[in-house]
Write a protein that holds these residues in place. Structure first.
Motif: not given
Length: 315
Positions: A110-114, A116-121, A229-231
């Motif tokens: 869930a952290e990885k997914i969040l 990818s959408f968040h400016k924190g990335h 593979l990452a996905t």
């Protein structure tokens, strides 16, 4: 004298037969246990290559080797003796511990997914840029070994369930054999995956046109494969973590969610010809949805609560 020698040889032959029978028991139990853990092994193989991405080619294999050593340490120092001790003295604790591990996998995904959408990335990318290569490599290896611990715990638990009725020595030997074979197999495949682009580059420079074509295809295709593979690795964390939680809820007779998921999978399995595939896919999707919901809740709470570190590194 000769009769004594014959008696000794007879004893040696008897011991050899017993040892051979024990070896057959161990290999048979290990084979059965390994076949049950295939799904988690595939997930482990999909998750790991992402941790070696983004480094110079000369560091890829050393990183995979470090993760493999950490995986062996997880299995032989912590999980194998821990599983045997829990099975003997506290079998009731196995399922709750697995559920905690499953929840952690869901949180990581869930952290990885969040991110990818968040400016924190973007902030994380800047943070990684200021880290030197040694620090970043250490961080990636640590994250990979931590994730491996959870997946290896699931593999160990599945294997243990298949040999639980065998004598303790057979259990220990079978679990050790499963741990060794799976680790060598998984990280051998991972090493091949992360070096396929280099293999392709070498092939593209050979005089043969066929070799050049295959090499160029590998060089162009590997970034897409690694990204895919990452996905798949993120999805694998969700469906493995969610699956662990579903089985745990069923174990504790908290059946509404497990029954709903099993009903969905059973209905999907009724498709002619491809029923086994659609049934598995339905269970994986339902497990992934549950994992995403729980992981999102945990990640949200950790970002809201005033903890010393509101964000656990998932890479």
């Amino acid at each position: 004298m000769s009769s004594g020698l014959l008696a000794l040889l007879d004893d040696v032959a008897t011991i050899a037969k017993v040892a051979a029978a024990s070896l057959d028991d161990v290999t048979g139990a290990a084979g059965k246990a390994s076949s049950k853990a295939v799904g988690v092994v595939v997930d482990d193989t999909a998750v790991t290559p992402g941790y070696a991405m983004g480094f110079s080619p000369d560091r890829e294999l050393p990183i995979v080797f470090k993760i493999a050593i950490g995986s062996l340490r997880n299995k032989f120092i912590f999980l194998l003796p821990g599983a045997l001790l829990l099975s003997a003295f506290a079998p009731w604790a196995v399922t709750p511990l697995l559920m905690l591990g499953g929840a952690y996998l869901c949180f990581e995904a869930a952290e990885k997914i969040l991110e990818s959408f968040h400016k924190g990335h973007d902030e994380e990318l800047v943070e990684q840029a200021v880290l030197d290569a040694t620090q970043l490599e250490k961080q990636q290896v640590s994250g990979a070994i931590r994730t491996d611990l959870i997946l290896s715990a699931e593999i160990t638990a599945i294997a243990l369930s298949e040999v639980a009725t065998r004598p303790l020595a057979i259990q220990a030997a079978a679990l050790a054999l499963v741990a060794l074979l799976i680790t060598v197999g998984v990280y051998g495949v991972v090493a091949l995956i992360v070096k396929l682009d280099d293999i392709g580059l070498h092939m593209s420079q050979r005089p043969s046109r066929a070799s050049q074509s295959v090499g160029r295809a590998l060089v162009k295709g590997m970034p897409i494969v690694l990204s895919g593979l990452a996905t798949v690795g993120t999805a694998a964390m969700l469906w493995v973590g969610g699956g662990i939680l579903i089985h745990g809820l069923e174990h504790f007779h908290l059946t509404p969610i497990p029954h709903l998921v099993e009903g969905f999978a059973h209905a999907a399995a009724g498709v002619p010809v491809i029923g086994p595939v659609t049934g598995w896919l339905a269970f994986a999707v339902a497990s992934g949805v549950l994992g995403l919901v729980l992981g999102g809740i945990i990640a949200g709470l950790l970002h809201v609560l005033p903890l010393p570190s509101a964000k656990t590194k998932s890479r």
